[in-house]
Design a protein around this motif. Structure first.
Motif, PDB file in Angstrom:
ATOM      1  N   VAL A 158       0.860  -1.145   0.208  1.00 32.73           N
ATOM      2  CA  VAL A 158       0.001  -0.066   0.062  1.00 32.73           C
ATOM      3  C   VAL A 158       1.174   1.346  -0.027  1.00 32.73           C
ATOM      4  CG1 VAL A 158      -1.884   1.816   1.560  1.00 32.73           C
ATOM      5  CG2 VAL A 158      -1.732  -1.392   1.400  1.00 32.73           C
ATOM      6  N   ILE A 159       1.462   1.665  -1.272  1.00 31.99           N
ATOM      7  CA  ILE A 159       1.539   2.969  -1.008  1.00 31.99           C
ATOM      8  C   ILE A 159       0.598   4.135  -0.599  1.00 31.99           C
ATOM      9  CG2 ILE A 159       3.029   4.609  -2.473  1.00 31.99           C
ATOM     10  CD1 ILE A 159       4.115   2.127  -4.492  1.00 31.99           C
ATOM     11  N   ASP A 160       1.296   4.723   0.201  1.00 27.17           N
ATOM     12  CA  ASP A 160       0.279   5.330   0.752  1.00 27.17           C
ATOM     13  C   ASP A 160       0.169   6.553   1.610  1.00 27.17           C
ATOM     14  OD1 ASP A 160      -2.960   6.777   1.590  1.00 27.17           O
ATOM     15  OD2 ASP A 160      -3.374   4.949   0.002  1.00 27.17           O
ATOM     16  N   THR A 161      -0.744   7.406   2.919  1.00 28.08           N
ATOM     17  CA  THR A 161      -0.128   8.038   3.971  1.00 28.08           C
ATOM     18  C   THR A 161       1.038   7.306   5.519  1.00 28.08           C
ATOM     19  OG1 THR A 161      -2.088   7.965   4.284  1.00 28.08           O
ATOM     20  CG2 THR A 161      -1.234   9.380   3.475  1.00 28.08           C
ATOM     21  N   GLY A 162       0.545   5.764   5.019  1.00 30.18           N
ATOM     22  CA  GLY A 162       0.906   4.810   6.423  1.00 30.18           C
ATOM     23  C   GLY A 162      -0.219   3.682   6.771  1.00 30.18           C
ATOM     24  N   ILE A 163       0.160   2.889   7.077  1.00 34.09           N
ATOM     25  CA  ILE A 163      -0.717   2.051   7.866  1.00 34.09           C
ATOM     26  C   ILE A 163      -0.686   1.955   9.646  1.00 34.09           C
ATOM     27  CG2 ILE A 163      -1.843  -0.028   8.135  1.00 34.09           C
ATOM     28  CD1 ILE A 163      -0.350  -1.094   4.747  1.00 34.09           C
ATOM     29  N   ASP A 164      -1.666   1.825  10.206  1.00 36.01           N
ATOM     30  CA  ASP A 164      -1.883   1.804  11.031  1.00 36.01           C
ATOM     31  C   ASP A 164      -2.218   0.347  11.925  1.00 36.01           C
ATOM     32  OD1 ASP A 164      -2.517   1.920  14.188  1.00 36.01           O
ATOM     33  OD2 ASP A 164      -4.409   2.850  14.126  1.00 36.01           O
ATOM     34  N   ALA A 208       7.186   3.158  10.378  1.00 35.08           N
ATOM     35  CA  ALA A 208       7.066   1.763   9.577  1.00 35.08           C
ATOM     36  C   ALA A 208       5.503   1.607   9.889  1.00 35.08           C
ATOM     37  CB  ALA A 208       7.659   0.720   8.423  1.00 35.08           C
ATOM     38  N   ASP A 209       4.383   1.144  11.000  1.00 34.49           N
ATOM     39  CA  ASP A 209       3.159   0.983  11.453  1.00 34.49           C
ATOM     40  C   ASP A 209       2.632   2.453  11.846  1.00 34.49           C
ATOM     41  OD1 ASP A 209       4.175   1.864  14.229  1.00 34.49           O
ATOM     42  OD2 ASP A 209       4.534   0.304  14.681  1.00 34.49           O
ATOM     43  N   VAL A 210       3.230   3.185  11.456  1.00 31.19           N
ATOM     44  CA  VAL A 210       1.928   5.009  11.639  1.00 31.19           C
ATOM     45  C   VAL A 210       0.780   5.132  10.443  1.00 31.19           C
ATOM     46  CG1 VAL A 210       2.066   6.733  12.880  1.00 31.19           C
ATOM     47  CG2 VAL A 210       3.475   5.267  13.990  1.00 31.19           C
ATOM     48  N   ASP A 211       0.170   5.743  11.034  1.00 33.15           N
ATOM     49  CA  ASP A 211      -0.269   6.183   9.599  1.00 33.15           C
ATOM     50  C   ASP A 211      -1.250   7.616  10.148  1.00 33.15           C
ATOM     51  OD1 ASP A 211      -2.330   7.898   7.726  1.00 33.15           O
ATOM     52  OD2 ASP A 211      -3.324   5.945   7.807  1.00 33.15           O
ATOM     53  N   ASP A 212      -0.592   8.935  10.227  1.00 31.97           N
ATOM     54  CA  ASP A 212      -0.914  10.317  10.991  1.00 31.97           C
ATOM     55  C   ASP A 212      -2.041  11.021  10.426  1.00 31.97           C
ATOM     56  OD1 ASP A 212       0.292  10.300  13.119  1.00 31.97           O
ATOM     57  OD2 ASP A 212       2.284  11.290  12.444  1.00 31.97           O
ATOM     58  N   ASP A 213      -2.297  10.392   9.006  1.00 32.20           N
ATOM     59  CA  ASP A 213      -3.343  10.958   8.359  1.00 32.20           C
ATOM     60  C   ASP A 213      -4.868  10.309   7.797  1.00 32.20           C
ATOM     61  OD1 ASP A 213      -4.081  12.907   5.681  1.00 32.20           O
ATOM     62  OD2 ASP A 213      -4.820  10.695   5.171  1.00 32.20           O
ATOM     63  N   GLY A 214      -4.856   8.966   8.294  1.00 32.30           N
ATOM     64  CA  GLY A 214      -5.568   7.727   8.104  1.00 32.30           C
ATOM     65  C   GLY A 214      -5.568   7.002   6.618  1.00 32.30           C
ATOM     66  N   HIS A 215      -6.125   7.794   5.509  1.00 29.56           N
ATOM     67  CA  HIS A 215      -6.263   7.634   3.989  1.00 29.56           C
ATOM     68  C   HIS A 215      -6.049   6.278   3.601  1.00 29.56           C
ATOM     69  CE1 HIS A 215      -6.052   7.563  -0.243  1.00 29.56           C
ATOM     70  NE2 HIS A 215      -6.842   8.254  -0.457  1.00 29.56           N
ATOM     71  N   LEU A 415     -16.877   1.939   3.961  1.00 31.75           N
ATOM     72  CA  LEU A 415     -16.635   2.290   5.564  1.00 31.75           C
ATOM     73  C   LEU A 415     -15.315   1.173   5.844  1.00 31.75           C
ATOM     74  CD1 LEU A 415     -17.739   3.468   8.820  1.00 31.75           C
ATOM     75  CD2 LEU A 415     -18.622   0.457   8.596  1.00 31.75           C
ATOM     76  N   ALA A 416     -14.213   2.338   6.418  1.00 34.32           N
ATOM     77  CA  ALA A 416     -13.338   0.703   6.735  1.00 34.32           C
ATOM     78  C   ALA A 416     -12.441   1.237   8.028  1.00 34.32           C
ATOM     79  CB  ALA A 416     -12.434   0.997   5.321  1.00 34.32           C
ATOM     80  N   ALA A 417     -11.318   1.218   7.884  1.00 35.09           N
ATOM     81  CA  ALA A 417     -10.626   0.764   9.071  1.00 35.09           C
ATOM     82  C   ALA A 417     -10.098   2.502  10.165  1.00 35.09           C
ATOM     83  CB  ALA A 417      -9.348   0.235   9.820  1.00 35.09           C
ATOM     84  N   ALA A 418      -9.931   3.623  10.448  1.00 35.80           N
ATOM     85  CA  ALA A 418      -9.663   4.915  10.533  1.00 35.80           C
ATOM     86  C   ALA A 418      -8.637   4.411  12.533  1.00 35.80           C
ATOM     87  CB  ALA A 418     -10.348   5.648  10.903  1.00 35.80           C
ATOM     88  N   PRO A 419      -7.471   5.628  12.054  1.00 37.83           N
ATOM     89  CA  PRO A 419      -6.519   5.463  13.152  1.00 37.83           C
ATOM     90  C   PRO A 419      -7.312   6.286  14.481  1.00 37.83           C
ATOM     91  CG  PRO A 419      -5.173   6.281  11.689  1.00 37.83           C
ATOM     92  CD  PRO A 419      -6.582   6.122  11.419  1.00 37.83           C
ATOM     93  N   GLU A 420      -7.583   5.877  15.260  1.00 33.95           N
ATOM     94  CA  GLU A 420      -7.731   6.827  16.519  1.00 33.95           C
ATOM     95  C   GLU A 420      -7.478   8.213  16.651  1.00 33.95           C
ATOM     96  OE1 GLU A 420      -8.832   6.464  21.307  1.00 33.95           O
ATOM     97  OE2 GLU A 420      -8.114   4.334  20.347  1.00 33.95           O
ATOM     98  N   HIS A 421      -6.099   7.646  17.399  1.00 33.50           N
ATOM     99  CA  HIS A 421      -5.211   8.872  17.254  1.00 33.50           C
ATOM    100  C   HIS A 421      -5.378  10.188  16.110  1.00 33.50           C
ATOM    101  CE1 HIS A 421      -2.345   7.274  14.583  1.00 33.50           C
ATOM    102  NE2 HIS A 421      -1.958   8.902  14.288  1.00 33.50           N
TER     103      HIS A 421
END
Length: 545
Positions: A158-164, A208-215, A415-421
């Motif tokens: 997944v080339i994106d803003t990251g994955i939680d 590499a396990d952080v996504d500060d955007d959610g996308h 509907l899909a997963a979102a980082p709580e923070h």
């Protein structure tokens, strides 16, 4: 639309699709221009000549990439370098584009996902009744889940803003060992205005396990959220998810981190990659546009050449490449003007005349499967770009204006997963964790809570196709470096062969409730709205090769 012209998918306040830039607007060099790092792409066999040209222009060589054919040089006169006949294009190497945080092993071993997989007895998860998109493509307990769920041997990048990677509905399938972050956060832009925000980690580089955007987390969840008794289920719920972060917190995808991600994916044996973005700062890249300065033309030629080489490198090494087509409501074969480029630095946009030789990348590059978006009724979403040459296949991406189907209270978005923070930072949760808005859903099972968000866009459509590609690879792929091995051309053939045929509307000029009209061209077998048809997981799970 692209969020501020970057994320090819989610229609939201932020945008993802591009790359981050260094200080300075594109334009002519000045005597006082400071030295900066540039990517210099040379012709085949032209490396030495390009190096001599760079050195003659007073540049120093910082690094080189022989796989993709470019030099990294520090220079103050890129146009002089670009004038050499050995050079194809020159663009800034913006400061967030760095190398991977670990060396690439030529034959990397596949790492098992960190957490144990759990299959619920019913074969679907608590929020599955809200996933109209999965029902539309047959990703259900009586559809594809009964026949094919992918495999942990299938590596999905997944080339994106990251994955939680710690999200309860991501963690069981998250491949932490192979995941990489190719960008460094930049707190402020060149004018001192907030860009990515404060640095949370040493060196401004997120794990590499952080996504500060959610996308990126949303995209990954649609592809491969496991069937584990909480939240939602993905199209391919048993695959391994590999974070290949090339997008910044502020949503830009610049050239070098994007190329780094593609090159890395190819080298470690990733099977299929999702690209829900376009490469910044140009929505459309023109090799020779009279409206552009010489510096701007050099930059766009570099982006075109660099991405073509990275796509080719990955494709020829067995990586199936899937891209969102974009969210500007445009027939990409008939675009006449571009008013959103360059989108970095902020305020540098200009209006220019363009034609069909100017390309949105990666969506319009050879070797890439480009995905348009449909709503719950199956109509093409009004925001989705289209084009008889450009659209390869369609998938559900959401459409808030689509009133053609009763969803029994569920949103017409995905509907899909979102980082709580991220949800907390955006003020979408109360202090006790309850959502403030219906666009956010919380699911708590066994004392563990997870969060989900409704989004729409071609960014949300593409991962459905990526997930189905993963199902096909899981069924027919052979053991190889890293994951499984399957010719991308064969994956593409089966994607199209199993798609549900969908012809143009009658009349072909479709008028939306907003008053906007779009014209669909081409036959049912391949048209500008739906390409080869609507992706179908159930058929892909049973097709014979």
């Amino acid at each position: 639309m692209h969020a501020r012209g970057r994320l090819a998918g989610a229609i939201m306040s932020i945008t993802l699709l591009g790359g981050l830039g260094a200080a300075g607007l594109p334009g002519a060099a000045t005597a006082s221009e400071p030295a900066q790092n540039y990517l210099v792409f040379y012709k085949d066999g032209g490396r030495d000549a390009a190096q001599r040209a760079a050195e003659a222009a007073g540049a120093t060589i910082q690094a080189r990439d022989d796989k993709l054919g470019y030099l990294v040089v520090r220079a103050s006169d890129p146009e002089r370098i670009g004038a050499d006949p050995s050079v194809v294009g020159v663009t800034l190497d913006r400061p967030i584009g760095k190398t991977a945080d670990a060396p690439v092993a030529p034959r990397a071993k596949r790492a098992e996902p960190a957490a144990k997989r759990v299959r619920s007895a019913q074969g679907a998860d608590p929020l599955s009744d809200r996933q109209w998109d999965m029902k539309m493509i047959g990703a259900t307990p009586t559809g594809s889940y009964a026949k094919a769920r992918g495999s942990h041997k299938v590596l999905v990048g997944v080339i994106d803003t990251g994955i939680d990677g710690n999200h309860p509905d991501i963690a069981p399938n998250f491949n932490r060992a192979l995941s990489r972050n190719f960008v460094i956060d930049q707190p402020d832009d060149e004018n001192g205005k907030p860009l990515d925000g404060p640095c949370e980690h040493a060196g401004c580089k997120d794990p590499a396990d952080v996504d500060d955007d959610g996308h990126g987390t949303h995209v990954a969840s649609t592809i491969g959220s496991p069937i584990n008794g909480i939240g939602v289920s993905g199209v391919a719920p048993d695959v391994s998810l590999v974070n290949l972060r090339a997008g910044t917190d502020s949503g830009f995808f610049f050239l070098k981190p994007t190329m780094d991600a593609l090159e890395y994916a190819a080298d470690v044996g990733v099977d299929v990659v999702n690209m829900s973005f376009y490469v910044d700062p140009w929505t459309f890249n023109c090799a020779n546009n009279p409206s552009d300065t010489n510096r701007e033309s050099l930059e766009q030629r570099a982006i075109l050449e660099g991405m073509r080489r990275a796509i080719t490198y990955a494709h020829t090494r067995g990586v199936t490449l899937v891209s969102a087509i974009g969210n500007e409501s445009l027939d990409l074969g008939k675009v006449k003007t571009d008013t959103s480029s360059p989108d970095f630095p902020k305020g540098s946009e200009k209006k220019r005349v363009i034609d069909n030789t100017c390309l949105n990348v990666p969506a319009e590059l050879d070797g890439v499967i480009s995905v348009s978006s449909v709503g719950p009724s199956g109509r093409k979403a009004p925001y989705s770009d289209y084009g008889v040459e450009q659209t390869d296949i369609a998938a559900p991406g959401g459409d808030l204006f689509d009133a053609g189907t009763d969803l029994k209270g569920a949103s017409r978005e995905i509907l899909a997963a979102a980082p709580e923070h991220v949800l907390r930072a955006r003020g979408l949760l109360f202090a006790d964790g309850k959502p403030k808005t219906p666009s956010v859903v919380r699911d708590c099972q066994g004392g563990k809570c997870a969060y989900y968000q409704y989004l729409e866009g071609t960014s949300m459509a593409a991962p459905h196709v990526t997930g189905v590609a993963a199902l096909i690879i899981g069924r027919f792929g052979k053991p190889g470096t890293g994951g499984l091995q399957m010719d991308p051309a064969q994956v593409e053939r089966l994607l199209y062969a199993t798609a549900t045929p969908k012809g143009c509307p009658t009349p072909r000029t479709y008028r939306y409730s907003t008053g906007e009209s779009q014209v669909c061209e081409g036959p049912t077998a391949k048209n500008g709205f739906f390409g080869h048809g609507l992706v179908n997981a159930a058929r892909a799970a049973t097709v014979t090769s």
